[in-house]
Design a protein around this motif. Structure first.
Motif, PDB file in Angstrom:
ATOM      1  N   TYR A  35       0.839  -1.195   0.000  1.00  0.00           N
ATOM      2  CA  TYR A  35       0.000   0.000   0.000  1.00  0.00           C
ATOM      3  C   TYR A  35       0.872   1.242   0.000  1.00  0.00           C
ATOM      4  O   TYR A  35       2.022   1.212   0.438  1.00  0.00           O
ATOM      5  N   ALA A  36       0.305   2.324  -0.502  1.00  0.00           N
ATOM      6  CA  ALA A  36       1.040   3.583  -0.591  1.00  0.00           C
ATOM      7  C   ALA A  36       1.023   4.286   0.764  1.00  0.00           C
ATOM      8  O   ALA A  36       0.044   4.212   1.512  1.00  0.00           O
ATOM      9  N   PHE A  37       2.126   4.948   1.055  1.00  0.00           N
ATOM     10  CA  PHE A  37       2.250   5.723   2.289  1.00  0.00           C
ATOM     11  C   PHE A  37       2.971   7.024   1.960  1.00  0.00           C
ATOM     12  O   PHE A  37       3.967   7.020   1.248  1.00  0.00           O
ATOM     13  N   THR A  38       2.465   8.102   2.488  1.00  0.00           N
ATOM     14  CA  THR A  38       3.098   9.401   2.269  1.00  0.00           C
ATOM     15  C   THR A  38       3.892   9.766   3.512  1.00  0.00           C
ATOM     16  O   THR A  38       3.336   9.827   4.615  1.00  0.00           O
ATOM     17  N   SER A  39       5.191   9.986   3.330  1.00  0.00           N
ATOM     18  CA  SER A  39       6.058  10.303   4.468  1.00  0.00           C
ATOM     19  C   SER A  39       5.784  11.715   4.967  1.00  0.00           C
ATOM     20  O   SER A  39       5.075  12.499   4.322  1.00  0.00           O
ATOM     21  N   HIS A  40       6.376  12.069   6.088  1.00  0.00           N
ATOM     22  CA  HIS A  40       6.174  13.407   6.655  1.00  0.00           C
ATOM     23  C   HIS A  40       6.806  14.497   5.780  1.00  0.00           C
ATOM     24  O   HIS A  40       6.531  15.671   5.958  1.00  0.00           O
ATOM     25  N   ARG A  41       7.623  14.097   4.831  1.00  0.00           N
ATOM     26  CA  ARG A  41       8.214  15.049   3.878  1.00  0.00           C
ATOM     27  C   ARG A  41       7.451  15.104   2.553  1.00  0.00           C
ATOM     28  O   ARG A  41       7.884  15.768   1.616  1.00  0.00           O
ATOM     29  N   GLY A  42       6.362  14.377   2.482  1.00  0.00           N
ATOM     30  CA  GLY A  42       5.536  14.422   1.283  1.00  0.00           C
ATOM     31  C   GLY A  42       5.907  13.415   0.210  1.00  0.00           C
ATOM     32  O   GLY A  42       5.317  13.406  -0.863  1.00  0.00           O
ATOM     33  N   GLU A  43       6.859  12.543   0.476  1.00  0.00           N
ATOM     34  CA  GLU A  43       7.263  11.534  -0.506  1.00  0.00           C
ATOM     35  C   GLU A  43       6.377  10.306  -0.357  1.00  0.00           C
ATOM     36  O   GLU A  43       6.135   9.829   0.748  1.00  0.00           O
ATOM     37  N   GLU A  44       5.899   9.797  -1.486  1.00  0.00           N
ATOM     38  CA  GLU A  44       5.057   8.612  -1.441  1.00  0.00           C
ATOM     39  C   GLU A  44       5.905   7.368  -1.695  1.00  0.00           C
ATOM     40  O   GLU A  44       6.661   7.312  -2.662  1.00  0.00           O
ATOM     41  N   VAL A  45       5.783   6.376  -0.801  1.00  0.00           N
ATOM     42  CA  VAL A  45       6.503   5.111  -0.929  1.00  0.00           C
ATOM     43  C   VAL A  45       5.494   3.969  -0.838  1.00  0.00           C
ATOM     44  O   VAL A  45       4.398   4.140  -0.308  1.00  0.00           O
ATOM     45  N   MET A  46       5.896   2.819  -1.348  1.00  0.00           N
ATOM     46  CA  MET A  46       5.058   1.630  -1.256  1.00  0.00           C
ATOM     47  C   MET A  46       5.544   0.780  -0.081  1.00  0.00           C
ATOM     48  O   MET A  46       6.709   0.380  -0.036  1.00  0.00           O
ATOM     49  N   ILE A  47       4.658   0.503   0.854  1.00  0.00           N
ATOM     50  CA  ILE A  47       4.962  -0.342   2.006  1.00  0.00           C
ATOM     51  C   ILE A  47       4.633  -1.781   1.622  1.00  0.00           C
ATOM     52  O   ILE A  47       3.611  -2.055   0.971  1.00  0.00           O
ATOM     53  N   ASN A  48       5.495  -2.704   2.041  1.00  0.00           N
ATOM     54  CA  ASN A  48       5.384  -4.110   1.650  1.00  0.00           C
ATOM     55  C   ASN A  48       4.019  -4.701   1.997  1.00  0.00           C
ATOM     56  O   ASN A  48       3.375  -5.331   1.172  1.00  0.00           O
ATOM     57  N   GLY A  49       3.575  -4.555   3.235  1.00  0.00           N
ATOM     58  CA  GLY A  49       2.233  -4.960   3.611  1.00  0.00           C
ATOM     59  C   GLY A  49       1.989  -6.436   3.836  1.00  0.00           C
ATOM     60  O   GLY A  49       0.854  -6.835   4.107  1.00  0.00           O
ATOM     61  N   HIS A  50       3.011  -7.276   3.739  1.00  0.00           N
ATOM     62  CA  HIS A  50       2.820  -8.697   4.018  1.00  0.00           C
ATOM     63  C   HIS A  50       4.133  -9.321   4.459  1.00  0.00           C
ATOM     64  O   HIS A  50       5.204  -8.779   4.244  1.00  0.00           O
ATOM     65  N   GLY A  51       4.041 -10.489   5.070  1.00  0.00           N
ATOM     66  CA  GLY A  51       5.224 -11.216   5.515  1.00  0.00           C
ATOM     67  C   GLY A  51       5.885 -10.596   6.730  1.00  0.00           C
ATOM     68  O   GLY A  51       5.336  -9.702   7.385  1.00  0.00           O
ATOM     69  N   LEU A  52       7.060 -11.061   7.041  1.00  0.00           N
ATOM     70  CA  LEU A  52       7.805 -10.567   8.203  1.00  0.00           C
ATOM     71  C   LEU A  52       8.171  -9.099   8.046  1.00  0.00           C
ATOM     72  O   LEU A  52       8.172  -8.341   9.004  1.00  0.00           O
ATOM     73  N   TYR A  53       8.462  -8.692   6.826  1.00  0.00           N
ATOM     74  CA  TYR A  53       8.871  -7.319   6.570  1.00  0.00           C
ATOM     75  C   TYR A  53       7.659  -6.458   6.198  1.00  0.00           C
ATOM     76  O   TYR A  53       7.688  -5.691   5.245  1.00  0.00           O
ATOM     77  N   PHE A  54       6.594  -6.574   6.966  1.00  0.00           N
ATOM     78  CA  PHE A  54       5.317  -5.926   6.711  1.00  0.00           C
ATOM     79  C   PHE A  54       5.446  -4.415   6.591  1.00  0.00           C
ATOM     80  O   PHE A  54       4.887  -3.799   5.691  1.00  0.00           O
ATOM     81  N   TYR A  55       6.175  -3.776   7.513  1.00  0.00           N
ATOM     82  CA  TYR A  55       6.242  -2.314   7.571  1.00  0.00           C
ATOM     83  C   TYR A  55       7.419  -1.715   6.802  1.00  0.00           C
ATOM     84  O   TYR A  55       7.610  -0.508   6.828  1.00  0.00           O
ATOM     85  N   ASP A  56       8.204  -2.522   6.140  1.00  0.00           N
ATOM     86  CA  ASP A  56       9.307  -2.020   5.333  1.00  0.00           C
ATOM     87  C   ASP A  56       8.799  -1.669   3.939  1.00  0.00           C
ATOM     88  O   ASP A  56       7.755  -2.156   3.502  1.00  0.00           O
ATOM     89  N   THR A  57       9.559  -0.844   3.233  1.00  0.00           N
ATOM     90  CA  THR A  57       9.178  -0.541   1.856  1.00  0.00           C
ATOM     91  C   THR A  57       9.349  -1.795   0.999  1.00  0.00           C
ATOM     92  O   THR A  57      10.059  -2.732   1.374  1.00  0.00           O
ATOM     93  N   VAL A  58       8.697  -1.800  -0.135  1.00  0.00           N
ATOM     94  CA  VAL A  58       8.785  -2.948  -1.047  1.00  0.00           C
ATOM     95  C   VAL A  58      10.242  -3.186  -1.441  1.00  0.00           C
ATOM     96  O   VAL A  58      10.717  -4.325  -1.480  1.00  0.00           O
ATOM     97  N   SER A  59      10.975  -2.113  -1.707  1.00  0.00           N
ATOM     98  CA  SER A  59      12.374  -2.222  -2.109  1.00  0.00           C
ATOM     99  C   SER A  59      13.233  -2.811  -0.998  1.00  0.00           C
ATOM    100  O   SER A  59      14.020  -3.736  -1.219  1.00  0.00           O
ATOM    101  N   SER A  60      13.099  -2.290   0.221  1.00  0.00           N
ATOM    102  CA  SER A  60      13.949  -2.804   1.308  1.00  0.00           C
ATOM    103  C   SER A  60      13.550  -4.223   1.701  1.00  0.00           C
ATOM    104  O   SER A  60      14.404  -5.031   2.074  1.00  0.00           O
ATOM    105  N   ALA A  61      12.260  -4.565   1.600  1.00  0.00           N
ATOM    106  CA  ALA A  61      11.837  -5.936   1.892  1.00  0.00           C
ATOM    107  C   ALA A  61      12.451  -6.917   0.893  1.00  0.00           C
ATOM    108  O   ALA A  61      12.888  -8.007   1.270  1.00  0.00           O
ATOM    109  N   ALA A  62      12.510  -6.518  -0.376  1.00  0.00           N
ATOM    110  CA  ALA A  62      13.135  -7.375  -1.388  1.00  0.00           C
ATOM    111  C   ALA A  62      14.622  -7.547  -1.104  1.00  0.00           C
ATOM    112  O   ALA A  62      15.160  -8.653  -1.248  1.00  0.00           O
TER     113      ALA A  62
END
Length: 142
Positions: A35-62
């Motif tokens: 799912y998309a998340f907008t940081s406090h600086r206004g940047e939109e990132v994709m959060i992984n949303g599943h598995g052990l790395y649920f709260y990490d970005t898709v890139s860092s989870a990979a």
């Protein structure tokens, strides 16, 4: 090797915890969608949303899952082989053991500091501490 009895305890613990942590990172597939998340600086990132790395970005989870694969396929087998060679008195084995302990030290220090808090945080801390102690215990290699 002067610290052989200590290392004979630490290395199997590191190997077992390493297999556990890496396996959980790869095979724990809690359901969910990115799912998309907008940081406090206004940047939109994709959060992984599943598995052990649920709260990490898709890139860092990979990246973390890639590191889990390397730990399972290369790290743990090299740790076991290098420990066996080092305990038999091989200088190459001791140097390889020092290097692979450095790998585990760096990997799990990174997992402690860079991964979003998850269920394995204490396992990461234990692996970091055990790897640090074993790495320092290898001081008589050279």
């Amino acid at each position: 090797m002067k610290n052989q009895p200590v290392l004979k305890i630490l290395i199997p613990l590191i190997a077992l915890l390493g297999v556990f942590a890496a396996s959980m990172g790869l095979f724990d597939q809690t359901s969910g969608e990115p799912y998309a998340f907008t940081s406090h600086r206004g940047e939109e990132v994709m959060i992984n949303g599943h598995g052990l790395y649920f709260y990490d970005t898709v890139s860092s989870a990979a990246q973390q899952q890639g590191n889990d694969i390397v730990t399972l396929v290369v790290g743990v087998p090299l740790l076991v082989v290098s420990a066996w060679l080092a305990f038999r008195g091989s200088l190459r084995g001791r140097l390889l053991l020092t290097g692979i302990l450095g790998f585990f030290l760096y990997t799990y220090m990174s997992m402690c500091m860079l991964t979003s808090f998850n269920a394995l945080f204490l396992v990461y801390v234990a692996l970091f501490a055990l790897s640090l102690y074993a790495f320092i215990s290898m001081h008589d290699v050279l």
